[in-house]
Design an enzyme around this catalytic site. Structure first.
Site, PDB file in Angstrom:
ATOM      1  N   ARG A 133      41.442  36.063  60.487  1.00 39.85           N
ATOM      2  CA  ARG A 133      41.616  37.261  61.309  1.00 39.85           C
ATOM      3  C   ARG A 133      40.583  37.228  62.431  1.00 39.85           C
ATOM      4  O   ARG A 133      39.456  36.754  62.228  1.00 39.85           O
ATOM      5  CB  ARG A 133      41.408  38.548  60.479  1.00 39.85           C
ATOM      6  CG  ARG A 133      42.590  38.913  59.587  1.00 39.85           C
ATOM      7  CD  ARG A 133      43.815  39.343  60.390  1.00 39.85           C
ATOM      8  NE  ARG A 133      44.948  39.740  59.561  1.00 39.85           N
ATOM      9  CZ  ARG A 133      45.996  38.982  59.262  1.00 39.85           C
ATOM     10  NH1 ARG A 133      46.076  37.743  59.707  1.00 39.85           N
ATOM     11  NH2 ARG A 133      46.995  39.455  58.519  1.00 39.85           N
ATOM     12  N   HIS A 168      49.067  33.556  66.702  1.00 41.87           N
ATOM     13  CA  HIS A 168      49.202  34.121  65.349  1.00 41.87           C
ATOM     14  C   HIS A 168      50.462  33.573  64.675  1.00 41.87           C
ATOM     15  O   HIS A 168      51.332  34.339  64.248  1.00 41.87           O
ATOM     16  CB  HIS A 168      49.206  35.651  65.364  1.00 41.87           C
ATOM     17  CG  HIS A 168      48.881  36.236  64.007  1.00 41.87           C
ATOM     18  ND1 HIS A 168      48.178  37.389  63.824  1.00 41.87           N
ATOM     19  CD2 HIS A 168      49.167  35.783  62.751  1.00 41.87           C
ATOM     20  CE1 HIS A 168      48.055  37.643  62.528  1.00 41.87           C
ATOM     21  NE2 HIS A 168      48.651  36.669  61.849  1.00 41.87           N
TER      22      HIS A 168
HETATM   23  P1  NAP Z   1      43.148  36.224  49.136  1.00 38.24           P
HETATM   24  O1  NAP Z   1      43.913  35.448  48.122  1.00 38.24           O
HETATM   25  O2  NAP Z   1      42.919  37.672  48.924  1.00 38.24           O
HETATM   26  O3  NAP Z   1      41.749  35.480  49.329  1.00 38.24           O
HETATM   27  C1  NAP Z   1      40.711  36.020  50.082  1.00 38.24           C
HETATM   28  C2  NAP Z   1      39.468  35.189  49.864  1.00 38.24           C
HETATM   29  O4  NAP Z   1      38.414  35.738  50.668  1.00 38.24           O
HETATM   30  C3  NAP Z   1      38.976  35.236  48.401  1.00 38.24           C
HETATM   31  O5  NAP Z   1      38.476  33.986  48.025  1.00 38.24           O
HETATM   32  C4  NAP Z   1      37.859  36.272  48.468  1.00 38.24           C
HETATM   33  O6  NAP Z   1      36.839  36.122  47.504  1.00 38.24           O
HETATM   34  C5  NAP Z   1      37.290  35.973  49.840  1.00 38.24           C
HETATM   35  N1  NAP Z   1      36.499  37.102  50.321  1.00 38.24           N
HETATM   36  C6  NAP Z   1      36.888  38.386  50.516  1.00 38.24           C
HETATM   37  N2  NAP Z   1      35.844  39.140  50.900  1.00 38.24           N
HETATM   38  C7  NAP Z   1      34.782  38.309  50.942  1.00 38.24           C
HETATM   39  C8  NAP Z   1      33.403  38.507  51.242  1.00 38.24           C
HETATM   40  N3  NAP Z   1      32.915  39.705  51.591  1.00 38.24           N
HETATM   41  N4  NAP Z   1      32.580  37.439  51.163  1.00 38.24           N
HETATM   42  C9  NAP Z   1      33.057  36.227  50.808  1.00 38.24           C
HETATM   43  N5  NAP Z   1      34.341  35.967  50.495  1.00 38.24           N
HETATM   44  C10 NAP Z   1      35.183  37.017  50.570  1.00 38.24           C
HETATM   45  O7  NAP Z   1      43.828  36.077  50.586  1.00 38.24           O
HETATM   46  P2  NAP Z   1      44.771  34.899  51.116  1.00 38.24           P
HETATM   47  O8  NAP Z   1      46.155  35.095  50.662  1.00 38.24           O
HETATM   48  O9  NAP Z   1      44.112  33.601  50.838  1.00 38.24           O
HETATM   49  O10 NAP Z   1      44.746  35.220  52.678  1.00 38.24           O
HETATM   50  C11 NAP Z   1      43.528  35.218  53.408  1.00 38.24           C
HETATM   51  C12 NAP Z   1      43.745  35.800  54.795  1.00 38.24           C
HETATM   52  O11 NAP Z   1      44.483  34.890  55.602  1.00 38.24           O
HETATM   53  C13 NAP Z   1      44.594  37.069  54.830  1.00 38.24           C
HETATM   54  O12 NAP Z   1      43.848  38.212  54.462  1.00 38.24           O
HETATM   55  C14 NAP Z   1      44.993  37.107  56.287  1.00 38.24           C
HETATM   56  O13 NAP Z   1      43.995  37.777  57.031  1.00 38.24           O
HETATM   57  C15 NAP Z   1      45.007  35.630  56.703  1.00 38.24           C
HETATM   58  N6  NAP Z   1      46.371  35.148  56.998  1.00 38.24           N
HETATM   59  C16 NAP Z   1      46.638  34.688  58.253  1.00 38.24           C
HETATM   60  C17 NAP Z   1      47.899  34.207  58.572  1.00 38.24           C
HETATM   61  C18 NAP Z   1      48.189  33.660  59.940  1.00 38.24           C
HETATM   62  O14 NAP Z   1      49.342  33.351  60.254  1.00 38.24           O
HETATM   63  N7  NAP Z   1      47.200  33.485  60.775  1.00 38.24           N
HETATM   64  C19 NAP Z   1      48.913  34.201  57.600  1.00 38.24           C
HETATM   65  C20 NAP Z   1      48.611  34.686  56.332  1.00 38.24           C
HETATM   66  C21 NAP Z   1      47.332  35.156  56.041  1.00 38.24           C
HETATM   67  P3  NAP Z   1      37.172  36.286  45.932  1.00 38.24           P
HETATM   68  O15 NAP Z   1      37.986  35.057  45.585  1.00 38.24           O
HETATM   69  O16 NAP Z   1      35.854  36.305  45.285  1.00 38.24           O
HETATM   70  O17 NAP Z   1      37.958  37.558  45.790  1.00 38.24           O
END
Ligand code: NAP
Length: 310
Positions: free
Chosen positions: A225, A273
Protein backbone atom coordinates in the site's frame (compact mmCIF):
# COMPACT_ATOMS: atom_id res chain seq x y z
CA UNK A 1 -35.26 -21.21 3.23
CA UNK A 2 -33.13 -19.18 0.87
CA UNK A 3 -30.54 -16.66 2.07
CA UNK A 4 -30.19 -13.14 0.65
CA UNK A 5 -26.68 -12.15 -0.40
CA UNK A 6 -26.10 -8.54 -1.40
CA UNK A 7 -23.40 -7.91 -4.00
CA UNK A 8 -22.17 -4.53 -2.75
CA UNK A 9 -19.35 -3.72 -5.15
CA UNK A 10 -19.01 -1.52 -8.18
CA UNK A 11 -21.86 -2.49 -10.59
CA UNK A 12 -19.25 -3.11 -13.31
CA UNK A 13 -18.06 -6.11 -11.28
CA UNK A 14 -21.49 -7.76 -11.38
CA UNK A 15 -20.97 -9.34 -14.80
CA UNK A 16 -17.66 -10.84 -13.61
CA UNK A 17 -18.95 -12.22 -10.33
CA UNK A 18 -22.62 -13.13 -10.79
CA UNK A 19 -22.13 -16.50 -12.50
CA UNK A 20 -19.07 -17.63 -10.47
CA UNK A 21 -20.82 -16.79 -7.19
CA UNK A 22 -24.02 -18.60 -8.14
CA UNK A 23 -22.02 -21.64 -9.29
CA UNK A 24 -19.99 -21.66 -6.08
CA UNK A 25 -23.15 -21.36 -3.96
CA UNK A 26 -24.49 -24.45 -5.74
CA UNK A 27 -21.21 -26.35 -5.29
CA UNK A 28 -21.08 -25.53 -1.56
CA UNK A 29 -24.76 -26.28 -0.94
CA UNK A 30 -25.60 -22.62 -0.20
CA UNK A 31 -29.20 -21.79 -1.12
CA UNK A 32 -29.06 -18.06 -1.76
CA UNK A 33 -30.52 -15.26 -3.82
CA UNK A 34 -27.69 -13.01 -4.99
CA UNK A 35 -28.68 -9.45 -5.81
CA UNK A 36 -27.39 -5.96 -6.45
CA UNK A 37 -30.35 -4.29 -4.83
CA UNK A 38 -31.92 -6.02 -1.83
CA UNK A 39 -33.77 -4.41 1.10
CA UNK A 40 -31.04 -3.94 3.77
CA UNK A 41 -33.14 -5.47 6.56
CA UNK A 42 -33.45 -8.70 4.53
CA UNK A 43 -29.75 -9.16 3.74
CA UNK A 44 -28.01 -12.16 5.36
CA UNK A 45 -24.49 -11.67 3.94
CA UNK A 46 -22.77 -8.81 2.12
CA UNK A 47 -20.13 -9.39 -0.54
CA UNK A 48 -18.35 -6.07 -0.23
CA UNK A 49 -16.00 -3.68 -2.00
CA UNK A 50 -15.60 0.00 -1.04
CA UNK A 51 -16.60 1.18 -4.55
CA UNK A 52 -20.16 0.04 -3.75
CA UNK A 53 -20.72 3.26 -1.84
CA UNK A 54 -22.19 1.36 1.14
CA UNK A 55 -20.81 3.21 4.16
CA UNK A 56 -23.60 2.83 6.71
CA UNK A 57 -24.20 -0.74 7.84
CA UNK A 58 -26.79 0.20 10.47
CA UNK A 59 -29.82 -0.77 8.30
CA UNK A 60 -28.40 -4.27 7.74
CA UNK A 61 -29.99 -5.56 10.91
CA UNK A 62 -29.93 -9.29 10.12
CA UNK A 63 -26.62 -9.44 8.26
CA UNK A 64 -24.34 -12.12 9.71
CA UNK A 65 -21.05 -11.18 8.04
CA UNK A 66 -19.44 -8.83 5.55
CA UNK A 67 -17.21 -10.69 3.10
CA UNK A 68 -14.64 -8.36 1.55
CA UNK A 69 -13.76 -8.99 -2.10
CA UNK A 70 -10.26 -7.56 -1.72
CA UNK A 71 -7.28 -8.52 0.48
CA UNK A 72 -6.89 -5.01 1.90
CA UNK A 73 -9.54 -3.78 4.34
CA UNK A 74 -8.27 -0.31 5.26
CA UNK A 75 -11.37 1.33 3.74
CA UNK A 76 -13.85 -0.56 5.91
CA UNK A 77 -12.02 -1.67 9.03
CA UNK A 78 -12.52 1.59 10.92
CA UNK A 79 -16.23 1.90 10.01
CA UNK A 80 -18.03 2.09 13.39
CA UNK A 81 -21.41 1.23 11.85
CA UNK A 82 -20.09 -2.23 11.01
CA UNK A 83 -20.71 -4.49 14.00
CA UNK A 84 -20.82 -7.82 12.15
CA UNK A 85 -17.76 -10.04 11.54
CA UNK A 86 -15.61 -8.85 8.64
CA UNK A 87 -13.68 -11.36 6.54
CA UNK A 88 -11.00 -10.33 4.06
CA UNK A 89 -10.12 -12.11 0.82
CA UNK A 90 -7.48 -14.81 0.69
CA UNK A 91 -7.81 -16.21 -2.81
CA UNK A 92 -5.48 -18.65 -4.56
CA UNK A 93 -5.87 -16.76 -7.85
CA UNK A 94 -4.97 -13.44 -6.21
CA UNK A 95 -2.00 -15.07 -4.48
CA UNK A 96 -0.74 -16.66 -7.70
CA UNK A 97 -1.01 -13.30 -9.49
CA UNK A 98 1.02 -11.60 -6.75
CA UNK A 99 3.69 -14.32 -6.88
CA UNK A 100 4.00 -13.78 -10.63
CA UNK A 101 4.19 -9.97 -10.33
CA UNK A 102 6.68 -10.03 -7.46
CA UNK A 103 9.00 -12.64 -9.02
CA UNK A 104 8.80 -10.85 -12.38
CA UNK A 105 9.83 -7.49 -10.94
CA UNK A 106 12.43 -9.05 -8.65
CA UNK A 107 14.03 -10.85 -11.60
CA UNK A 108 13.92 -7.66 -13.67
CA UNK A 109 16.11 -5.92 -11.11
CA UNK A 110 18.21 -8.97 -10.29
CA UNK A 111 19.09 -9.60 -13.96
CA UNK A 112 19.40 -5.87 -14.73
CA UNK A 113 17.07 -6.57 -17.64
CA UNK A 114 16.55 -2.85 -18.38
CA UNK A 115 20.18 -2.43 -19.36
CA UNK A 116 19.79 -4.87 -22.23
CA UNK A 117 16.19 -4.08 -23.16
CA UNK A 118 16.66 -0.32 -23.35
CA UNK A 119 20.33 -0.29 -24.24
CA UNK A 120 20.15 -1.57 -27.83
CA UNK A 121 23.05 0.73 -28.60
CA UNK A 122 25.64 -1.47 -30.30
CA UNK A 123 27.60 -2.04 -27.11
CA UNK A 124 28.44 -5.71 -26.46
CA UNK A 125 28.11 -5.69 -22.67
CA UNK A 126 29.79 -8.68 -21.07
CA UNK A 127 28.81 -8.03 -17.46
CA UNK A 128 27.63 -11.16 -15.69
CA UNK A 129 24.92 -10.67 -13.09
CA UNK A 130 25.32 -12.51 -9.79
CA UNK A 131 23.23 -15.59 -9.22
CA UNK A 132 20.15 -15.29 -7.03
CA UNK A 133 22.08 -16.74 -4.10
CA UNK A 134 24.13 -13.54 -3.97
CA UNK A 135 21.11 -11.20 -3.97
CA UNK A 136 19.41 -11.21 -0.55
CA UNK A 137 15.74 -10.25 -0.66
CA UNK A 138 13.66 -9.04 2.27
CA UNK A 139 9.88 -9.24 2.38
CA UNK A 140 8.07 -6.99 4.84
CA UNK A 141 4.86 -8.85 5.70
CA UNK A 142 4.70 -12.62 5.94
CA UNK A 143 0.98 -13.15 5.50
CA UNK A 144 -0.85 -14.99 2.74
CA UNK A 145 0.92 -13.01 0.01
CA UNK A 146 4.31 -12.41 1.65
CA UNK A 147 4.80 -16.09 2.45
CA UNK A 148 3.78 -17.25 -1.04
CA UNK A 149 6.12 -14.75 -2.70
CA UNK A 150 8.88 -15.61 -0.24
CA UNK A 151 8.59 -19.32 -1.02
CA UNK A 152 8.70 -18.68 -4.78
CA UNK A 153 11.84 -16.54 -4.38
CA UNK A 154 13.45 -19.20 -2.17
CA UNK A 155 12.72 -21.75 -4.91
CA UNK A 156 14.53 -19.48 -7.38
CA UNK A 157 17.56 -19.47 -5.08
CA UNK A 158 17.29 -16.05 -3.42
CA UNK A 159 18.23 -15.82 0.26
CA UNK A 160 14.94 -14.54 1.70
CA UNK A 161 14.40 -12.73 4.98
CA UNK A 162 10.86 -11.98 6.11
CA UNK A 163 9.50 -9.62 8.73
CA UNK A 164 6.11 -9.71 10.42
CA UNK A 165 4.35 -8.45 13.56
CA UNK A 166 4.36 -11.86 15.23
CA UNK A 167 7.28 -14.26 14.90
CA UNK A 168 6.86 -16.77 12.06
CA UNK A 169 8.55 -20.05 11.20
CA UNK A 170 8.54 -20.55 7.42
CA UNK A 171 10.80 -23.15 5.81
CA UNK A 172 13.64 -21.52 3.89
CA UNK A 173 12.87 -17.97 5.07
CA UNK A 174 14.84 -16.21 7.82
CA UNK A 175 11.87 -14.91 9.83
CA UNK A 176 12.16 -11.80 11.97
CA UNK A 177 9.80 -9.65 14.01
CA UNK A 178 9.90 -6.57 16.20
CA UNK A 179 11.82 -3.31 15.78
CA UNK A 180 15.22 -4.94 15.99
CA UNK A 181 14.11 -7.62 13.52
CA UNK A 182 13.12 -4.91 11.04
CA UNK A 183 16.53 -3.28 11.37
CA UNK A 184 18.25 -6.61 10.71
CA UNK A 185 15.91 -7.48 7.84
CA UNK A 186 16.62 -4.15 6.13
CA UNK A 187 20.39 -4.21 6.69
CA UNK A 188 20.93 -7.14 4.31
CA UNK A 189 18.25 -6.41 1.70
CA UNK A 190 19.48 -5.85 -1.84
CA UNK A 191 15.78 -5.94 -2.81
CA UNK A 192 13.02 -5.11 -0.33
CA UNK A 193 9.40 -6.03 -1.09
CA UNK A 194 6.52 -4.53 0.90
CA UNK A 195 3.51 -6.78 1.45
CA UNK A 196 2.14 -5.26 4.64
CA UNK A 197 -1.43 -4.04 5.13
CA UNK A 198 -2.01 -0.33 5.65
CA UNK A 199 -2.69 0.22 9.35
CA UNK A 200 -1.77 2.96 11.81
CA UNK A 201 1.20 0.76 12.83
CA UNK A 202 2.55 0.16 9.32
CA UNK A 203 2.24 3.72 7.97
CA UNK A 204 5.71 4.96 6.93
CA UNK A 205 7.39 1.65 7.74
CA UNK A 206 9.90 2.70 5.10
CA UNK A 207 10.73 6.18 6.40
CA UNK A 208 14.05 8.02 6.03
CA UNK A 209 15.58 6.10 8.94
CA UNK A 210 14.50 2.70 7.62
CA UNK A 211 15.64 3.55 4.10
CA UNK A 212 19.04 4.59 5.48
CA UNK A 213 19.43 1.06 6.89
CA UNK A 214 19.14 -0.49 3.42
CA UNK A 215 22.46 -1.21 1.70
CA UNK A 216 23.68 1.27 -0.91
CA UNK A 217 22.10 0.45 -4.27
CA UNK A 218 19.09 -1.42 -2.87
CA UNK A 219 15.85 -1.66 -4.82
CA UNK A 220 12.36 -1.13 -3.33
CA UNK A 221 9.33 -3.00 -4.71
CA UNK A 222 5.96 -1.97 -3.25
CA UNK A 223 2.84 -3.93 -4.14
CA UNK A 224 1.49 -3.45 -0.55
CA UNK A 225 0.00 0.00 0.00
CA UNK A 226 1.23 3.54 -0.77
CA UNK A 227 1.30 4.88 2.81
CA UNK A 228 3.81 2.18 3.83
CA UNK A 229 6.51 4.44 2.33
CA UNK A 230 7.43 8.06 3.08
CA UNK A 231 7.40 9.34 -0.52
CA UNK A 232 9.72 12.29 0.11
CA UNK A 233 12.27 10.10 1.88
CA UNK A 234 12.12 7.61 -1.00
CA UNK A 235 12.68 10.32 -3.62
CA UNK A 236 15.56 11.78 -1.61
CA UNK A 237 17.22 8.36 -1.35
CA UNK A 238 16.82 7.75 -5.09
CA UNK A 239 18.21 11.20 -5.91
CA UNK A 240 21.19 10.81 -3.60
CA UNK A 241 22.05 7.45 -5.17
CA UNK A 242 21.50 5.53 -1.95
CA UNK A 243 18.69 3.57 -3.63
CA UNK A 244 18.96 2.27 -7.16
CA UNK A 245 15.29 1.96 -8.12
CA UNK A 246 11.74 1.81 -6.82
CA UNK A 247 8.98 -0.18 -8.50
CA UNK A 248 5.67 1.06 -7.10
CA UNK A 249 2.23 -0.40 -7.72
CA UNK A 250 0.35 1.45 -4.96
CA UNK A 251 0.22 5.09 -3.94
CA UNK A 252 -1.15 7.47 -1.30
CA UNK A 253 -3.43 8.92 -3.99
CA UNK A 254 -4.79 6.61 -6.69
CA UNK A 255 -4.84 7.03 -9.60
CA UNK A 256 -1.40 8.60 -9.17
CA UNK A 257 -1.86 12.26 -10.28
CA UNK A 258 -0.16 13.03 -13.64
CA UNK A 259 1.97 15.74 -12.02
CA UNK A 260 3.39 13.42 -9.33
CA UNK A 261 7.19 13.23 -9.29
CA UNK A 262 7.11 9.42 -9.48
CA UNK A 263 5.86 9.42 -13.09
CA UNK A 264 8.85 11.22 -14.57
CA UNK A 265 11.55 9.96 -12.20
CA UNK A 266 14.15 7.90 -14.08
CA UNK A 267 14.60 5.56 -11.13
CA UNK A 268 10.91 4.90 -10.50
CA UNK A 269 8.66 2.40 -12.26
CA UNK A 270 4.94 3.06 -11.78
CA UNK A 271 2.41 0.28 -12.29
CA UNK A 272 -1.30 1.14 -11.88
CA UNK A 273 -2.30 -0.92 -8.81
CA UNK A 274 -2.39 -4.05 -10.92
CA UNK A 275 0.09 -6.27 -9.07
CA UNK A 276 -2.70 -8.74 -8.51
CA UNK A 277 -6.45 -8.88 -8.39
CA UNK A 278 -9.03 -11.13 -6.81
CA UNK A 279 -10.05 -13.75 -9.39
CA UNK A 280 -13.83 -14.28 -9.58
CA UNK A 281 -13.88 -18.11 -9.88
CA UNK A 282 -11.51 -18.92 -7.01
CA UNK A 283 -12.75 -16.01 -4.84
CA UNK A 284 -16.39 -17.07 -5.28
CA UNK A 285 -15.51 -20.42 -3.70
CA UNK A 286 -13.96 -18.64 -0.68
CA UNK A 287 -17.13 -16.56 -0.26
CA UNK A 288 -19.41 -19.59 -0.63
CA UNK A 289 -17.35 -21.54 1.90
CA UNK A 290 -17.62 -18.66 4.38
CA UNK A 291 -21.41 -18.48 3.98
CA UNK A 292 -21.60 -22.26 4.40
CA UNK A 293 -19.56 -21.89 7.59
CA UNK A 294 -21.74 -19.07 8.87
CA UNK A 295 -24.86 -21.18 8.39
CA UNK A 296 -23.24 -24.25 9.97
CA UNK A 297 -22.13 -22.24 13.01
CA UNK A 298 -18.48 -22.80 12.13
CA UNK A 299 -15.85 -20.03 12.48
CA UNK A 300 -15.44 -17.78 9.42
CA UNK A 301 -12.21 -17.98 7.41
CA UNK A 302 -9.87 -14.95 7.17
CA UNK A 303 -11.55 -12.88 9.86
CA UNK A 304 -10.19 -9.37 10.28
CA UNK A 305 -9.00 -8.34 13.74
CA UNK A 306 -10.65 -4.92 13.93
CA UNK A 307 -8.34 -3.79 16.76
CA UNK A 308 -5.22 -4.55 14.68
CA UNK A 309 -6.73 -3.14 11.47
CA UNK A 310 -6.06 -6.17 9.25
P1 NAP B 1 -2.11 -10.77 5.58
O1 NAP B 1 -2.22 -12.23 5.29
O2 NAP B 1 -3.02 -10.15 6.56
O3 NAP B 1 -0.59 -10.50 6.00
C1 NAP B 1 -0.16 -9.28 6.50
C2 NAP B 1 1.25 -9.43 7.02
O4 NAP B 1 1.69 -8.16 7.51
C3 NAP B 1 1.33 -10.41 8.22
O5 NAP B 1 2.51 -11.16 8.14
C4 NAP B 1 1.36 -9.46 9.41
O6 NAP B 1 2.01 -9.96 10.56
C5 NAP B 1 2.16 -8.32 8.83
N1 NAP B 1 1.96 -7.11 9.62
C6 NAP B 1 0.80 -6.45 9.89
N2 NAP B 1 1.03 -5.42 10.72
C7 NAP B 1 2.35 -5.42 10.97
C8 NAP B 1 3.20 -4.61 11.78
N3 NAP B 1 2.72 -3.58 12.49
N4 NAP B 1 4.51 -4.92 11.84
C9 NAP B 1 5.00 -5.96 11.14
N5 NAP B 1 4.27 -6.78 10.36
C10 NAP B 1 2.95 -6.50 10.29
O7 NAP B 1 -2.25 -9.92 4.22
P2 NAP B 1 -1.97 -10.40 2.72
O8 NAP B 1 -3.12 -11.14 2.18
O9 NAP B 1 -0.63 -11.03 2.67
O10 NAP B 1 -1.95 -8.98 1.99
C11 NAP B 1 -1.01 -7.98 2.35
C12 NAP B 1 -1.37 -6.66 1.69
O11 NAP B 1 -1.10 -6.72 0.29
C13 NAP B 1 -2.85 -6.30 1.74
O12 NAP B 1 -3.22 -5.78 3.01
C14 NAP B 1 -2.93 -5.25 0.66
O13 NAP B 1 -2.62 -3.99 1.20
C15 NAP B 1 -1.82 -5.65 -0.32
N6 NAP B 1 -2.36 -6.12 -1.61
C16 NAP B 1 -2.02 -5.44 -2.74
C17 NAP B 1 -2.49 -5.85 -3.98
C18 NAP B 1 -2.09 -5.13 -5.23
O14 NAP B 1 -2.60 -5.42 -6.31
N7 NAP B 1 -1.17 -4.21 -5.17
C19 NAP B 1 -3.32 -6.98 -4.08
C20 NAP B 1 -3.65 -7.65 -2.90
C21 NAP B 1 -3.16 -7.22 -1.67
P3 NAP B 1 1.44 -11.25 11.34
O15 NAP B 1 1.71 -12.41 10.41
O16 NAP B 1 2.22 -11.30 12.58
O17 NAP B 1 -0.03 -11.01 11.54
Amino acid sequence: MSLNVLFAASPSRWSQYEAPLNEAFKAFGVKAVLGLDLPPEEVDYIVYAPQSGVTDFTPFTRTKAVLNLWAGVENIVTNDTLTQPLARMVDEGLTQGMVEWVTGHTLRHHLNTDLHVKGQDGIWRDDVPPLAGDRPVTILGLGALGQACGKALVDLGFPVTGWSRTQKDVAGIACMSGKEGLERALATARIVILLLPHTSETENTLDAQAIARLPQGAVVINPGRGPLIDDDALLAALDSGHLDHATLDVFRTEPLPPEHAFWAHPKVTVTPHKASETRPCSAARVIAENIRRGEAGEPFLHLVDRSLGY
